[in-house]
Design an enzyme around this catalytic site. Structure first.
Site, PDB file in Angstrom:
ATOM      1  N   SER A 283     -18.572  37.104  25.827  1.00 25.06           N
ATOM      2  CA  SER A 283     -18.001  35.782  26.082  1.00 25.06           C
ATOM      3  C   SER A 283     -16.492  35.815  25.907  1.00 25.06           C
ATOM      4  O   SER A 283     -15.965  36.620  25.128  1.00 25.06           O
ATOM      5  CB  SER A 283     -18.599  34.768  25.095  1.00 25.06           C
ATOM      6  OG  SER A 283     -17.897  33.535  25.119  1.00 25.06           O
TER       7      SER A 283
ATOM      8  N   TYR B 287     -19.877  32.951  16.406  1.00 22.49           N
ATOM      9  CA  TYR B 287     -20.252  33.332  17.768  1.00 22.49           C
ATOM     10  C   TYR B 287     -19.194  34.261  18.364  1.00 22.49           C
ATOM     11  O   TYR B 287     -19.505  35.317  18.916  1.00 22.49           O
ATOM     12  CB  TYR B 287     -20.410  32.091  18.631  1.00 22.49           C
ATOM     13  CG  TYR B 287     -20.748  32.373  20.076  1.00 22.49           C
ATOM     14  CD1 TYR B 287     -22.025  32.802  20.444  1.00 22.49           C
ATOM     15  CD2 TYR B 287     -19.787  32.213  21.081  1.00 22.49           C
ATOM     16  CE1 TYR B 287     -22.332  33.063  21.768  1.00 22.49           C
ATOM     17  CE2 TYR B 287     -20.086  32.470  22.402  1.00 22.49           C
ATOM     18  CZ  TYR B 287     -21.363  32.897  22.739  1.00 22.49           C
ATOM     19  OH  TYR B 287     -21.664  33.169  24.056  1.00 22.49           O
TER      20      TYR B 287
END
Length: 250
Positions: free
Chosen positions: A145, A158
């Site tokens: 990501s 994350y």
């Protein structure tokens, strides 16, 4: 070089919805025997039914990768059993996208994110890459990501897990590349999925900061993954392909 994947077997984790389903669909359309993986058996069987209905080959292998190393090793064994051979393509897509300030991060949320986003891919590669190397070919694609490339509020855990996955991509490329196994990653930007729906208007606001100015469709991410998994990317090793609408370019 061809994007055709006939005769290959692909394991796609977290493929019962969203980006994972799009990846499974794209690989099946290109001829791969796809092993759909997720926690929800009903959703998994629906995805498999759709793939088979479209003429593809697919089977469901249930797994909860929140169990970390043990769950990953068990999945690897059952996936190879379901395939009847070694896995040719591994897509590490399953992830927990928890968002919270550091002081408010729940311990179980932290543990689940690390187990699913980092521990599981590590042990899946450890369990499946050696057989690829022995065969002299294989492809691993890690779905990372843009949150692993720059800081976003509330996404410390994350983002850290995805940054680590990007480093592992390079490490695995160096380790397995000499044996014919290509390891690459895609760094994903805001994408319209059931999971990202929880972000509400913030998803669109984040996407508006990129040159593309919009949220991605899962199929656009899947196309990039399929390219990296295919022979068309035969000279691509250890790369992180940004599929974020240009967000990391500005």
């Amino acid at each position: 070089m061809s994007l055709d994947m006939a005769g290959s077997t692909a394991l796609v984790t977290g493929s019962t919805s969203g980006i994972g389903t799009a990846i499974a669909t794209t690989l099946a359309r290109r001829g791969a025997h796809v092993l759909v993986c997720g926690r929800d058996t009903a959703r998994g069987e629906r995805v498999v039914g759709d793939l088979r209905g479209a003429g593809g080959r697919a089977d469901f292998v249930r797994a909860d990768l929140g169990g970390g190393a043990a769950a990953a090793k068990d999945l690897a064994a059952r996936a190879q059993q379901a395939a009847g051979r070694h896995i040719d393509i591994l897509v590490n897509n399953a992830a927990v996208g928890i968002v919270a300030p550091t002081a408010d991060m729940p311990e179980d949320g932290f543990d689940a994110a690390i187990a699913t986003n980092l521990t599981a891919p590590y042990y899946l590669v450890g369990a499946l890459a050696p057989a690829m190397a022995e065969a002299g070919r294989g492809a691993i694609v890690n779905v990372a990501s843009m949150a692993g490339q720059f800081a976003l509020p509330g996404m410390s855990v994350y983002g850290a897990s995805k940054a680590a996955l990007l480093f592992l991509t390079k490490s695995w490329a160096a380790e397995y590349g000499p044996h014919g196994v290509r390891v690459n990653a895609v760094t994903v930007g805001p994408t319209r999925t059931p999971g990202s729906a929880e972000l509400g208007e913030a998803l669109g606001a984040l996407a508006a900061q990129a040159p593309a100015g919009r949220v991605a469709d899962p199929a656009e991410i899947a196309s990039a993954v399929a390219f990296l998994a295919s022979a068309a990317a035969s000279f691509v090793h250890g790369a992180a392909l940004s599929v974020d609408g240009g967000r990391t370019a500005v």
